[in-house]
Design an enzyme around this catalytic site. Structure first.
Site, PDB file in Angstrom:
ATOM      1  N   HIS A   1       0.834  -1.214   0.000  1.00 37.83           N
ATOM      2  CA  HIS A   1       0.000   0.000   0.000  1.00 37.83           C
ATOM      3  C   HIS A   1       0.864   1.258   0.000  1.00 37.83           C
ATOM      4  O   HIS A   1       1.832   1.337   0.756  1.00 37.83           O
ATOM      5  CB  HIS A   1      -0.916   0.027   1.231  1.00 37.83           C
ATOM      6  CG  HIS A   1      -2.063  -0.928   1.140  1.00 37.83           C
ATOM      7  ND1 HIS A   1      -1.905  -2.298   1.214  1.00 37.83           N
ATOM      8  CD2 HIS A   1      -3.397  -0.709   0.961  1.00 37.83           C
ATOM      9  CE1 HIS A   1      -3.089  -2.876   1.092  1.00 37.83           C
ATOM     10  NE2 HIS A   1      -4.003  -1.945   0.931  1.00 37.83           N
TER      11      HIS A   1
ATOM     12  N   GLU B   1      -9.826   6.957  -3.929  1.00 39.69           N
ATOM     13  CA  GLU B   1     -10.104   6.901  -2.495  1.00 39.69           C
ATOM     14  C   GLU B   1      -9.438   8.068  -1.762  1.00 39.69           C
ATOM     15  O   GLU B   1     -10.052   8.700  -0.903  1.00 39.69           O
ATOM     16  CB  GLU B   1      -9.603   5.559  -1.935  1.00 39.69           C
ATOM     17  CG  GLU B   1     -10.444   4.392  -2.418  1.00 39.69           C
ATOM     18  CD  GLU B   1      -9.726   3.045  -2.440  1.00 39.69           C
ATOM     19  OE1 GLU B   1     -10.355   2.071  -2.872  1.00 39.69           O
ATOM     20  OE2 GLU B   1      -8.553   2.968  -2.039  1.00 39.69           O
TER      21      GLU B   1
HETATM   22  N1  GUN Z   1      -6.924   3.460   1.970  1.00 44.59           N
HETATM   23  C1  GUN Z   1      -7.545   3.359   0.797  1.00 44.59           C
HETATM   24  N2  GUN Z   1      -6.676   3.230  -0.175  1.00 44.59           N
HETATM   25  C2  GUN Z   1      -5.468   3.262   0.418  1.00 44.59           C
HETATM   26  C3  GUN Z   1      -4.169   3.190  -0.078  1.00 44.59           C
HETATM   27  O1  GUN Z   1      -3.946   3.055  -1.277  1.00 44.59           O
HETATM   28  N3  GUN Z   1      -3.164   3.274   0.831  1.00 44.59           N
HETATM   29  C4  GUN Z   1      -3.378   3.419   2.151  1.00 44.59           C
HETATM   30  N4  GUN Z   1      -2.329   3.517   2.975  1.00 44.59           N
HETATM   31  N5  GUN Z   1      -4.591   3.460   2.648  1.00 44.59           N
HETATM   32  C5  GUN Z   1      -5.604   3.398   1.758  1.00 44.59           C
END
Ligand code: GUN
Length: 173
Positions: A67, A87
């Site tokens: 992530h 997001e």
């Molecule tokens: N929450 C939703 N998408 C992500 C992401 O891509 N990275 C992180 N750290 N949290 C998220």
């Protein structure tokens, strides 16, 4: 999209469609494909989550490390996956002041130094005020508890992404 459509997908199509349900972990979709046919859309979701739950801790930490940081360098560079971009934008993380960006960068760095994986939070269920607050709170947790919280967030993100892909045939989280 209904379950017949999902069950009819060949491997390539399935991984193309579901490969980023878990951020930058297409291997999970690849493994889930082998378990078709799925009895319904909830069953499909269950297979994603069962795969994650069955991983050793090193595998779960590996998922977290795939992530990107929230409001991190990849957001600035424009190299996020489309899902993560959406997001993070939705949570208002594109529009931070310089001071807010700096504060999140410091907190992200402290979190990474403490736990050895990046801070993961279902950004769509949060906003620009709540993200640093939650980050500061979770920084104080014990490592085992934090790993479990972070994996729950991975599942929330996955559930929202599945709902986007499957549309009205899948109950909204
Ligand atoms: N929450 C939703 N998408 C992500 C992401 O891509 N990275 C992180 N750290 N949290 C998220």
């Amino acid at each position: 999209m209904d379950i017949e459509k999902v069950n009819s997908m060949d491997f390539r199509e399935f991984v193309d469609v579901f490969g980023n349900v878990i951020e930058r972990c297409p291997l999970i979709a690849a493994a889930v494909w082998s378990q078709r046919p799925f009895s319904n859309l909830e069953d499909l979701e269950k297979h994603f989550f069962a795969f994650i739950d069955a991983l050793p801790l090193s595998g779960q930490e590996g998922i977290l490390r795939c992530h990107p940081d929230l409001a991190g360098p990849e957001l600035q560079r424009g190299t996020l996956t489309p899902e993560s971009q959406r997001e993070q934008s939705g949570a208002g993380l594109m529009n931070l002041s310089a001071a807010e960006r700096l504060r999140l960068a410091e907190l992200n760095a402290r979190y990474q130094a403490r736990f050895g994986f990046p801070f993961v939070l279902a950004a769509r269920l949060s906003d620009r005020e709540a993200v640093p607050r939650e980050l500061a709170r979770r920084l104080r947790c014990l490592r085992a508890q934090e790993l479990s919280t972070a994996m729950d967030e991975v599942k929330k993100i996955g559930r929202l992404r599945l709902a986007d892909l499957l549309g009205s045939d899948f109950p909204k989280p």
